[in-house]
Design a protein around this motif. Structure first.
Motif, PDB file in Angstrom:
ATOM      1  N   LEU A  60       0.827  -1.215   0.000  1.00 41.57           N
ATOM      2  CA  LEU A  60       0.000   0.000   0.000  1.00 41.57           C
ATOM      3  C   LEU A  60       0.861   1.264   0.000  1.00 41.57           C
ATOM      4  CD1 LEU A  60      -2.846  -1.114   2.434  1.00 41.57           C
ATOM      5  CD2 LEU A  60      -2.955  -0.917  -0.046  1.00 41.57           C
ATOM      6  N   SER A  61       1.999   1.222   0.698  1.00 45.11           N
ATOM      7  CA  SER A  61       2.867   2.404   0.730  1.00 45.11           C
ATOM      8  C   SER A  61       3.470   2.676  -0.651  1.00 45.11           C
ATOM      9  CB  SER A  61       4.008   2.214   1.734  1.00 45.11           C
ATOM     10  OG  SER A  61       3.505   1.894   2.979  1.00 45.11           O
ATOM     11  N   VAL A  62       3.963   1.618  -1.289  1.00 35.90           N
ATOM     12  CA  VAL A  62       4.529   1.782  -2.646  1.00 35.90           C
ATOM     13  C   VAL A  62       3.457   2.329  -3.581  1.00 35.90           C
ATOM     14  CG1 VAL A  62       5.381   0.490  -4.658  1.00 35.90           C
ATOM     15  CG2 VAL A  62       6.358   0.069  -2.405  1.00 35.90           C
ATOM     16  N   SER A  63       2.247   1.776  -3.458  1.00 45.20           N
ATOM     17  CA  SER A  63       1.150   2.234  -4.293  1.00 45.20           C
ATOM     18  C   SER A  63       0.872   3.723  -4.054  1.00 45.20           C
ATOM     19  CB  SER A  63      -0.088   1.397  -3.969  1.00 45.20           C
ATOM     20  OG  SER A  63      -1.149   1.808  -4.751  1.00 45.20           O
ATOM     21  N   GLY A  64       0.835   4.119  -2.773  1.00 43.01           N
ATOM     22  CA  GLY A  64       0.587   5.527  -2.437  1.00 43.01           C
ATOM     23  C   GLY A  64       1.662   6.444  -2.973  1.00 43.01           C
ATOM     24  N   VAL A  65       2.928   6.060  -2.802  1.00 43.24           N
ATOM     25  CA  VAL A  65       4.040   6.897  -3.283  1.00 43.24           C
ATOM     26  C   VAL A  65       3.930   7.080  -4.798  1.00 43.24           C
ATOM     27  CG1 VAL A  65       6.552   6.964  -3.642  1.00 43.24           C
ATOM     28  CG2 VAL A  65       5.645   6.305  -1.415  1.00 43.24           C
ATOM     29  N   LEU A  66       3.710   5.966  -5.500  1.00 44.56           N
ATOM     30  CA  LEU A  66       3.641   6.037  -6.975  1.00 44.56           C
ATOM     31  C   LEU A  66       2.490   6.936  -7.420  1.00 44.56           C
ATOM     32  CD1 LEU A  66       4.328   2.330  -7.986  1.00 44.56           C
ATOM     33  CD2 LEU A  66       5.860   4.260  -8.268  1.00 44.56           C
ATOM     34  N   LEU A  67       1.324   6.744  -6.809  1.00 38.75           N
ATOM     35  CA  LEU A  67       0.153   7.531  -7.228  1.00 38.75           C
ATOM     36  C   LEU A  67       0.341   9.012  -6.920  1.00 38.75           C
ATOM     37  CD1 LEU A  67      -2.733   5.133  -6.196  1.00 38.75           C
ATOM     38  CD2 LEU A  67      -2.000   5.714  -8.499  1.00 38.75           C
ATOM     39  N   GLN A  68       0.946   9.298  -5.772  1.00 41.67           N
ATOM     40  CA  GLN A  68       1.153  10.711  -5.423  1.00 41.67           C
ATOM     41  C   GLN A  68       2.158  11.367  -6.359  1.00 41.67           C
ATOM     42  OE1 GLN A  68       1.912  10.885  -1.171  1.00 41.67           O
ATOM     43  NE2 GLN A  68      -0.051   9.939  -0.713  1.00 41.67           N
ATOM     44  N   CYS A  69       3.189  10.620  -6.773  1.00 46.22           N
ATOM     45  CA  CYS A  69       4.179  11.182  -7.717  1.00 46.22           C
ATOM     46  C   CYS A  69       3.545  11.394  -9.091  1.00 46.22           C
ATOM     47  CB  CYS A  69       5.371  10.238  -7.872  1.00 46.22           C
ATOM     48  SG  CYS A  69       6.485  10.286  -6.465  1.00 46.22           S
ATOM     49  N   VAL A  70       2.789  10.382  -9.531  1.00 39.28           N
ATOM     50  CA  VAL A  70       2.239  10.408 -10.887  1.00 39.28           C
ATOM     51  C   VAL A  70       1.166  11.482 -11.052  1.00 39.28           C
ATOM     52  CG1 VAL A  70       0.678   9.066 -12.348  1.00 39.28           C
ATOM     53  CG2 VAL A  70       2.775   8.070 -11.562  1.00 39.28           C
ATOM     54  N   THR A  71       0.335  11.649 -10.027  1.00 32.27           N
ATOM     55  CA  THR A  71      -0.754  12.622 -10.143  1.00 32.27           C
ATOM     56  C   THR A  71      -0.321  14.012  -9.676  1.00 32.27           C
ATOM     57  OG1 THR A  71      -1.565  12.082  -7.939  1.00 32.27           O
ATOM     58  CG2 THR A  71      -2.546  10.876  -9.753  1.00 32.27           C
ATOM     59  N   GLY A  72       0.834  14.097  -9.027  1.00 29.37           N
ATOM     60  CA  GLY A  72       1.287  15.380  -8.498  1.00 29.37           C
ATOM     61  C   GLY A  72       0.370  15.860  -7.386  1.00 29.37           C
ATOM     62  N   ASN A  73      -0.338  14.933  -6.758  1.00 29.11           N
ATOM     63  CA  ASN A  73      -1.293  15.286  -5.719  1.00 29.11           C
ATOM     64  C   ASN A  73      -1.034  14.408  -4.497  1.00 29.11           C
ATOM     65  OD1 ASN A  73      -3.596  15.621  -4.094  1.00 29.11           O
ATOM     66  ND2 ASN A  73      -4.838  16.128  -5.876  1.00 29.11           N
ATOM     67  N   THR A  74      -0.707  15.061  -3.367  1.00 25.70           N
ATOM     68  CA  THR A  74      -0.339  14.284  -2.186  1.00 25.70           C
ATOM     69  C   THR A  74      -1.556  13.676  -1.479  1.00 25.70           C
ATOM     70  OG1 THR A  74      -0.236  16.373  -0.998  1.00 25.70           O
ATOM     71  CG2 THR A  74       1.856  15.432  -1.688  1.00 25.70           C
ATOM     72  N   LEU A  75      -2.738  13.901  -2.026  1.00 26.80           N
ATOM     73  CA  LEU A  75      -3.931  13.250  -1.469  1.00 26.80           C
ATOM     74  C   LEU A  75      -4.296  11.981  -2.237  1.00 26.80           C
ATOM     75  CD1 LEU A  75      -6.282  16.237  -0.591  1.00 26.80           C
ATOM     76  CD2 LEU A  75      -5.171  14.683   0.980  1.00 26.80           C
ATOM     77  N   ALA A  76      -3.519  11.671  -3.268  1.00 32.75           N
ATOM     78  CA  ALA A  76      -3.821  10.472  -4.062  1.00 32.75           C
ATOM     79  C   ALA A  76      -3.469   9.225  -3.252  1.00 32.75           C
ATOM     80  CB  ALA A  76      -3.032  10.491  -5.358  1.00 32.75           C
ATOM     81  N   ALA A  77      -4.310   8.230  -3.345  1.00 37.49           N
ATOM     82  CA  ALA A  77      -4.078   6.960  -2.646  1.00 37.49           C
ATOM     83  C   ALA A  77      -4.848   5.879  -3.393  1.00 37.49           C
ATOM     84  CB  ALA A  77      -4.554   7.061  -1.196  1.00 37.49           C
ATOM     85  N   PRO A  78      -4.506   4.593  -3.161  1.00 38.63           N
ATOM     86  CA  PRO A  78      -5.165   3.534  -3.933  1.00 38.63           C
ATOM     87  C   PRO A  78      -6.685   3.566  -3.829  1.00 38.63           C
ATOM     88  CG  PRO A  78      -3.484   2.612  -2.452  1.00 38.63           C
ATOM     89  CD  PRO A  78      -3.474   4.089  -2.264  1.00 38.63           C
ATOM     90  N   ASN A  79      -7.217   3.905  -2.636  1.00 39.13           N
ATOM     91  CA  ASN A  79      -8.681   3.888  -2.509  1.00 39.13           C
ATOM     92  C   ASN A  79      -9.327   5.039  -3.259  1.00 39.13           C
ATOM     93  OD1 ASN A  79      -7.343   5.422  -0.613  1.00 39.13           O
ATOM     94  ND2 ASN A  79      -9.047   5.442   0.819  1.00 39.13           N
ATOM     95  N   ILE A  80      -8.563   6.133  -3.475  1.00 40.87           N
ATOM     96  CA  ILE A  80      -9.147   7.291  -4.162  1.00 40.87           C
ATOM     97  C   ILE A  80      -9.243   7.051  -5.662  1.00 40.87           C
ATOM     98  CG2 ILE A  80      -8.732   9.743  -4.736  1.00 40.87           C
ATOM     99  CD1 ILE A  80      -7.900  10.097  -1.828  1.00 40.87           C
ATOM    100  N   ILE A  81      -8.258   6.356  -6.254  1.00 37.54           N
ATOM    101  CA  ILE A  81      -8.365   6.152  -7.714  1.00 37.54           C
ATOM    102  C   ILE A  81      -9.225   4.935  -8.070  1.00 37.54           C
ATOM    103  CG2 ILE A  81      -6.149   7.297  -8.181  1.00 37.54           C
ATOM    104  CD1 ILE A  81      -5.318   4.350  -9.137  1.00 37.54           C
ATOM    105  N   GLY A  82      -9.891   4.330  -7.096  1.00 39.14           N
ATOM    106  CA  GLY A  82     -10.882   3.306  -7.423  1.00 39.14           C
ATOM    107  C   GLY A  82     -10.424   1.869  -7.255  1.00 39.14           C
ATOM    108  N   VAL A  83      -9.181   1.669  -6.798  1.00 43.85           N
ATOM    109  CA  VAL A  83      -8.676   0.298  -6.631  1.00 43.85           C
ATOM    110  C   VAL A  83      -9.552  -0.457  -5.630  1.00 43.85           C
ATOM    111  CG1 VAL A  83      -6.721  -1.092  -5.826  1.00 43.85           C
ATOM    112  CG2 VAL A  83      -6.311   0.930  -7.200  1.00 43.85           C
ATOM    113  N   ASN A  84      -9.828   0.173  -4.499  1.00 39.39           N
ATOM    114  CA  ASN A  84     -10.602  -0.496  -3.453  1.00 39.39           C
ATOM    115  C   ASN A  84     -12.032  -0.780  -3.890  1.00 39.39           C
ATOM    116  OD1 ASN A  84      -8.349  -0.306  -1.914  1.00 39.39           O
ATOM    117  ND2 ASN A  84      -9.289   0.795  -0.213  1.00 39.39           N
TER     118      ASN A  84
END
Lengths: 320, 240
Positions: A60-84
């Motif tokens: 989950l941490s790796v997923s969060g880091v990647l999503l936050q870097c890619v979207t340029g948004n520090t609120l991005a997380a796996p549950n926000i982009i619909g994974v959950n």
């Protein structure tokens, strides 16, 4: 980097030892009286659970880091982009229509999470506006899937009960055999992310500079989102919808190691693993022999911690 | 070296054509909204355009992003403040020259050290980027583009947030690099002082391209920017 590994490795080892040593049964007492039972509890119950917690933290941490870097948004997380919600939807479909195929629940959750991400990536690429679009598309898809989940859960109260356990997220009763495939996926995603880390770092400089440095931005973003999604989906498949780790841990790691992506990935993985082990341990011992699922503990720890981070950011120039 | 032929972007740029010679300093000037940044984005192949931009005999669009990054570095106007050290930032400039996951080799380290030295950032290399002043940050990013080791530097208003003294020092530093420079500038006096060639845009149209000498015998700048030209000790200054 070496310093971080030297600091966090002993902490992780201590957490693993604590995770194996404490629980509803008193291992120290059993070792003196009934060593075989103590070994069975450690090897068959607690060790798989601690390994699952480590995998949850890393994935989950790796997923969060990647999503936050890619979207340029520090609120991005796996549950926000619909994974959950993708995993949850597939899970409730399986529970409703194939209640006897519980073995397939894990595969279904993984497939749901992964397919949802591909749909969102497809929408974002089609619109050709990636950064915010991934999050907005994720929110829209999440809303639709949550509506479907609510509808299906109305049809059968047994399904609702089974789904609730999945949606909270927990590690109770986990077996080693459930962890082999997720372990391979999560380790693979971490290694690929580390290999790509210098390129991912360029995304944090903005699209214009990244493109000027030879990065094929859309391809890199898609690769990162697939890695993030696979990593989170692998966790969802055995731990359910565990929230907050992917959001909070990268923030904690950023304060310790800065924003260099390779350092951030390593630090986040270590902190994530330690945090989930300790949260799970806390859930096991606080009301022993009753267990509180790790998802509830993570939300209770994560939400206030996140507020503290937000208040500390007040006055900083950092963008959210 | 770099040839732009009839660059068109719908409603923004109309038939812009000019040529940049190796080692020259080309200033692009124009009022706000004249299409300067759009032109820079076209040159950097970061947006679609009509017409052609070629390097020698090869169209820029036929060059792969990685190869392009070894030929031309582009620094946009607004720069981010990543929470990394100046050294780590400059290291990123070597990305087009390093393969995935590879460690930096001796020549990479030399390029990084050289870029830091040329821009005067060696002493600040351990500082975090957000702690730098506007001028220092601009120099740190310039060091990153220098570490990229390209022949051409394309800079969009690099002195925009600097005071006059720092802006003059920075432009002097650019001039000393000996690279092919295409620089969008808002300070007319500096733009003219260091330029070999000047391109003037107005509402997306090219109203002048030529040498500084040819420009200064006309009153194009005075008319278009509503400024007066003053000569002071052989130096030309434009003032309102």
């Amino acid at each position: 980097m070496k310093k971080l590994i030297i600091i966090f490795t002993p902490l992780l080892c201590i957490s693993i030892i604590l995770g194996c040593a404490f629980g509803s049964a008193d291992i120290m007492q059993l070792i003196g009286n009934d060593t075989d039972t103590a070994l069975i509890i450690i090897l068959n119950l607690r060790l798989p659970r601690v390994i699952a917690a480590v995998l949850c933290g890393i994935g989950l941490s790796v997923s969060g880091v990647l999503l936050q870097c890619v979207t340029g948004n520090t609120l991005a997380a796996p549950n926000i982009i619909g994974v959950n919600s993708g995993a949850g939807f597939c899970c409730i479909v399986m529970l409703t229509f194939f209640p006897k195929a519980s073995v397939l629940l894990q595969i279904g959750a993984f497939a749901g999470a992964f397919i949802t991400t591909l749909v969102i990536v497809g929408i974002a690429s089609h619109i050709n506006a990636f950064r915010g679009t991934v999050i907005l598309a994720g929110i829209a898809i999440t809303a639709v899937l949550n509506a479907c989940i609510s509808f299906l859960s109305l049809l059968d109260s047994d399904v609702l009960t089974a789904y609730n356990a999945f949606s909270v997220g927990g590690l109770a009763g986990i077996r080693m055999s459930q962890l082999y495939v997720p372990a391979i996926i999560i380790t693979g995603c971490l290694l690929c992310s580390l290999i790509l880390s210098r390129r991912i770092q360029l995304l944090c400089l903005g699209d214009a500079i990244a493109a000027s440095l030879g990065v094929s931005i859309s391809k890199l973003r898609i690769a990162c989102i697939i890695l993030a999604s696979a990593s989170a989906a692998a966790v969802v498949s055995f731990a359910g919808l565990l929230g907050f780790v992917g959001l909070v841990v990268p923030h904690m790691a950023r304060r310790i190691s800065g924003e260099r992506t390779s350092k951030l990935l390593i630090t986040s993985s270590m902190i994530g693993a330690i945090l989930v082990i300790l949260a799970d341990l806390f859930g096991r011992i606080i009301l022993a022999p009753t267990e509180i699922p790790v998802g509830i503990i993570m939300a209770l720890i994560g939400a206030p911690f996140f507020f503290i981070l937000l208040f500390k950011r007040r006055g900083d120039n950092a963008e959210m | 070296m770099l040839k732009c032929n009839n660059i068109n972007v719908k409603n923004i740029l109309c038939d812009v054509s000019f040529e940049v010679k190796r080692g020259s300093f080309t200033s692009i000037i124009g009022k706000n909204g004249s299409g300067k940044t759009t032109l820079a984005n076209c040159i950097a192949s970061q947006r679609k355009y009509g017409g052609s931009i070629s390097l020698g005999n090869t169209s820029m669009l036929d060059i792969s992003p990685c190869d392009r990054a070894r030929i031309m570095a582009y620094l946009p106007q607004s720069l981010p403040s990543p929470n990394i050290s100046v050294y780590d930032l400059v290291t990123l400039g070597r990305s087009p020259h390093t393969s995935l996951g590879a460690k930096l080799n001796k020549s990479d380290i030399e390029s990084i050290d050289n870029a830091l030295a040329v821009t005067g950032m060696t002493m600040l290399s351990n500082r975090m980027v957000p702690s730098l002043s506007g001028g220092e940050k601009q120099r740190a990013f310039l060091a990153m583009t220098l570490a990229q080791n390209t022949d051409i530097l394309l800079l969009d208003e690099p002195t925009a947030h600097m005071d006059m003294h720092v802006a003059a020092e920075f432009t002097e530093l650019l001039n000393r690099l000996g690279k092919t420079l295409i620089v969008i500038m808002h300070d007319l006096s500096l733009a003219i002082k260091y330029a070999d060639n000047v391109l003037i845009l107005d509402s997306g149209k090219q109203i002048f391209f030529g040498s500084k000498k040819d420009l200064l015998v006309t009153d194009t700048i005075e008319k278009n920017f509503n400024v007066r030209k003053i000569e002071n000790d052989g130096e030309i200054i434009f003032t309102v």
